[in-house]
Scaffold this motif. Structure first.
Motif, PDB file in Angstrom:
ATOM      1  N   UNK A 121       0.924  -1.037  -0.055  1.00 31.83           N
ATOM      2  CA  UNK A 121       0.103  -0.137  -0.140  1.00 31.83           C
ATOM      3  C   UNK A 121       0.903   1.177  -0.030  1.00 31.83           C
ATOM      4  N   UNK A 122       1.973   1.185   0.789  1.00 31.22           N
ATOM      5  CA  UNK A 122       2.779   2.387   0.815  1.00 31.22           C
ATOM      6  C   UNK A 122       3.505   2.609  -0.632  1.00 31.22           C
ATOM      7  N   UNK A 123       3.894   1.625  -1.162  1.00 31.15           N
ATOM      8  CA  UNK A 123       4.564   1.528  -2.422  1.00 31.15           C
ATOM      9  C   UNK A 123       3.348   2.377  -3.443  1.00 31.15           C
ATOM     10  N   UNK A 124       2.352   1.653  -3.458  1.00 40.22           N
ATOM     11  CA  UNK A 124       1.268   2.119  -4.278  1.00 40.22           C
ATOM     12  C   UNK A 124       0.878   3.693  -4.018  1.00 40.22           C
ATOM     13  N   UNK A 125       1.094   3.962  -2.728  1.00 38.86           N
ATOM     14  CA  UNK A 125       0.511   5.448  -2.538  1.00 38.86           C
ATOM     15  C   UNK A 125       1.919   6.444  -2.930  1.00 38.86           C
ATOM     16  N   UNK A 174       1.371   6.643  -6.669  1.00 37.50           N
ATOM     17  CA  UNK A 174       0.361   7.583  -7.359  1.00 37.50           C
ATOM     18  C   UNK A 174       0.666   9.055  -7.053  1.00 37.50           C
ATOM     19  N   UNK A 175       1.355   9.233  -5.852  1.00 36.09           N
ATOM     20  CA  UNK A 175       2.095  10.584  -5.725  1.00 36.09           C
ATOM     21  C   UNK A 175       3.036  11.110  -6.805  1.00 36.09           C
ATOM     22  N   UNK A 176       3.808  10.047  -7.494  1.00 32.90           N
ATOM     23  CA  UNK A 176       4.660  10.515  -8.521  1.00 32.90           C
ATOM     24  C   UNK A 176       3.682  10.307  -9.835  1.00 32.90           C
ATOM     25  N   UNK A 177       2.754  10.131  -9.749  1.00 34.57           N
ATOM     26  CA  UNK A 177       1.859   9.930 -10.940  1.00 34.57           C
ATOM     27  C   UNK A 177       2.023   8.824 -11.921  1.00 34.57           C
ATOM     28  N   UNK A 178       2.473   7.599 -11.413  1.00 30.18           N
ATOM     29  CA  UNK A 178       2.422   6.409 -12.030  1.00 30.18           C
ATOM     30  C   UNK A 178       1.106   5.679 -11.982  1.00 30.18           C
ATOM     31  N   UNK A 179       0.022   6.342 -12.525  1.00 30.79           N
ATOM     32  CA  UNK A 179      -1.246   5.479 -12.423  1.00 30.79           C
ATOM     33  C   UNK A 179      -1.502   4.168 -13.053  1.00 30.79           C
ATOM     34  N   UNK A 180      -0.558   3.951 -14.041  1.00 31.82           N
ATOM     35  CA  UNK A 180      -0.673   2.681 -14.758  1.00 31.82           C
ATOM     36  C   UNK A 180      -0.267   1.543 -13.692  1.00 31.82           C
ATOM     37  N   UNK A 181       0.702   1.828 -12.870  1.00 33.09           N
ATOM     38  CA  UNK A 181       1.153   0.899 -11.977  1.00 33.09           C
ATOM     39  C   UNK A 181       0.215   0.765 -10.639  1.00 33.09           C
ATOM     40  N   UNK A 208      -3.043  -2.050  -7.599  1.00 33.06           N
ATOM     41  CA  UNK A 208      -4.022  -2.018  -6.631  1.00 33.06           C
ATOM     42  C   UNK A 208      -5.023  -2.927  -7.157  1.00 33.06           C
ATOM     43  N   UNK A 209      -5.439  -3.020  -8.352  1.00 33.28           N
ATOM     44  CA  UNK A 209      -6.491  -4.237  -8.431  1.00 33.28           C
ATOM     45  C   UNK A 209      -6.037  -5.690  -8.030  1.00 33.28           C
ATOM     46  N   UNK A 210      -4.843  -6.020  -8.405  1.00 31.80           N
ATOM     47  CA  UNK A 210      -4.315  -7.473  -7.743  1.00 31.80           C
ATOM     48  C   UNK A 210      -4.448  -7.317  -6.517  1.00 31.80           C
ATOM     49  N   UNK A 211      -4.034  -6.377  -5.651  1.00 35.45           N
ATOM     50  CA  UNK A 211      -3.976  -6.535  -4.153  1.00 35.45           C
ATOM     51  C   UNK A 211      -5.218  -6.312  -3.808  1.00 35.45           C
ATOM     52  N   UNK A 220      -6.306  -3.847   4.161  1.00 34.99           N
ATOM     53  CA  UNK A 220      -5.482  -3.838   2.945  1.00 34.99           C
ATOM     54  C   UNK A 220      -6.264  -3.932   1.722  1.00 34.99           C
ATOM     55  N   UNK A 221      -7.469  -4.470   1.466  1.00 35.27           N
ATOM     56  CA  UNK A 221      -8.189  -4.744   0.313  1.00 35.27           C
ATOM     57  C   UNK A 221      -9.035  -3.275   0.234  1.00 35.27           C
ATOM     58  N   UNK A 222      -9.401  -2.634   1.473  1.00 35.57           N
ATOM     59  CA  UNK A 222     -10.319  -1.516   1.267  1.00 35.57           C
ATOM     60  C   UNK A 222      -9.326  -0.453   0.940  1.00 35.57           C
ATOM     61  N   UNK A 223      -8.193  -0.523   1.515  1.00 35.95           N
ATOM     62  CA  UNK A 223      -7.176   0.535   1.182  1.00 35.95           C
ATOM     63  C   UNK A 223      -6.614   0.579  -0.319  1.00 35.95           C
ATOM     64  N   UNK A 224      -6.527  -0.711  -0.758  1.00 32.41           N
ATOM     65  CA  UNK A 224      -6.262  -0.776  -2.210  1.00 32.41           C
ATOM     66  C   UNK A 224      -7.656  -0.460  -3.158  1.00 32.41           C
ATOM     67  N   UNK A 225      -8.762  -0.566  -2.765  1.00 33.12           N
ATOM     68  CA  UNK A 225     -10.067  -0.187  -3.433  1.00 33.12           C
ATOM     69  C   UNK A 225     -10.042   1.394  -3.422  1.00 33.12           C
ATOM     70  N   UNK A 226      -9.593   1.965  -2.208  1.00 29.31           N
ATOM     71  CA  UNK A 226      -9.617   3.355  -2.071  1.00 29.31           C
ATOM     72  C   UNK A 226      -8.511   4.252  -3.141  1.00 29.31           C
ATOM     73  N   UNK A 227      -7.663   3.441  -3.307  1.00 33.89           N
ATOM     74  CA  UNK A 227      -6.655   3.947  -4.374  1.00 33.89           C
ATOM     75  C   UNK A 227      -7.216   3.781  -5.803  1.00 33.89           C
TER      76      UNK A 227
END
Length: 135
Positions: free
Chosen positions: A61-65, A68-75, A80-83, A92-99
């Motif tokens: 989640x921290x790596x995905x955040x 997100x802040x860098x603008x790498x939305x494809x990653x 996040x979909x996989x997670x 963790x699932x809730x946080x991934x869905x929020x992203x």
């Protein structure tokens, strides 16, 4: 000068040139300050009990955040979909869905884009289906 401007000029008292400038400023009654700025600040600040729940301390989640802040939305979209499907913990699932929700397109923008495409198609078909007089 119009009648209303004349009435405004007549209603204002003339300052005494011999009085100090501070006294001239105090001669007119002051308006109370507007409180719009304070209300706007109160609306912008969210109350603490309405705050978003704390995100879990999970390395993915921290790596995905950070992505997100860098603008790498494809990653973010892929991981996040996989997670969201494969995570063991609900938070963790809730946080991934929020992203994922944060990078989804705005529903109003989607509706307006579809409406614009439909209007363009209609106007193009209307133009081609109606005969034009040749010069």
């Amino acid at each position: 000068m119009t009648e209303t401007e004349q009435a405004d000029t007549d209603a204002r008292p003339e300052p005494d040139p011999s009085s100090p400038p501070d006294a001239q400023a105090d001669a007119e009654p002051r308006r109370p300050p507007k409180k719009r700025g304070k209300r706007r600040d109160e609306k912008a600040a969210s109350p603490p009990d309405n705050a978003e729940p704390a995100r879990p301390r999970h390395p993915e989640i921290e790596r995905l955040e950070q992505a997100f802040e860098r603008g790498d939305y494809a990653l973010v979209r892929a991981e996040a979909g996989r997670l969201a499907k494969e995570a063991e913990h609900d938070d963790v699932r809730r946080a991934a869905r929020a992203l994922l929700r944060r990078i989804d397109p705005d529903p109003l923008a989607v509706v307006l884009l579809v409406a614009a495409m439909a209007l363009l198609a209609f106007l193009a078909l209307w133009y081609w289906s109606h005969g034009h007089a040749s010069p």
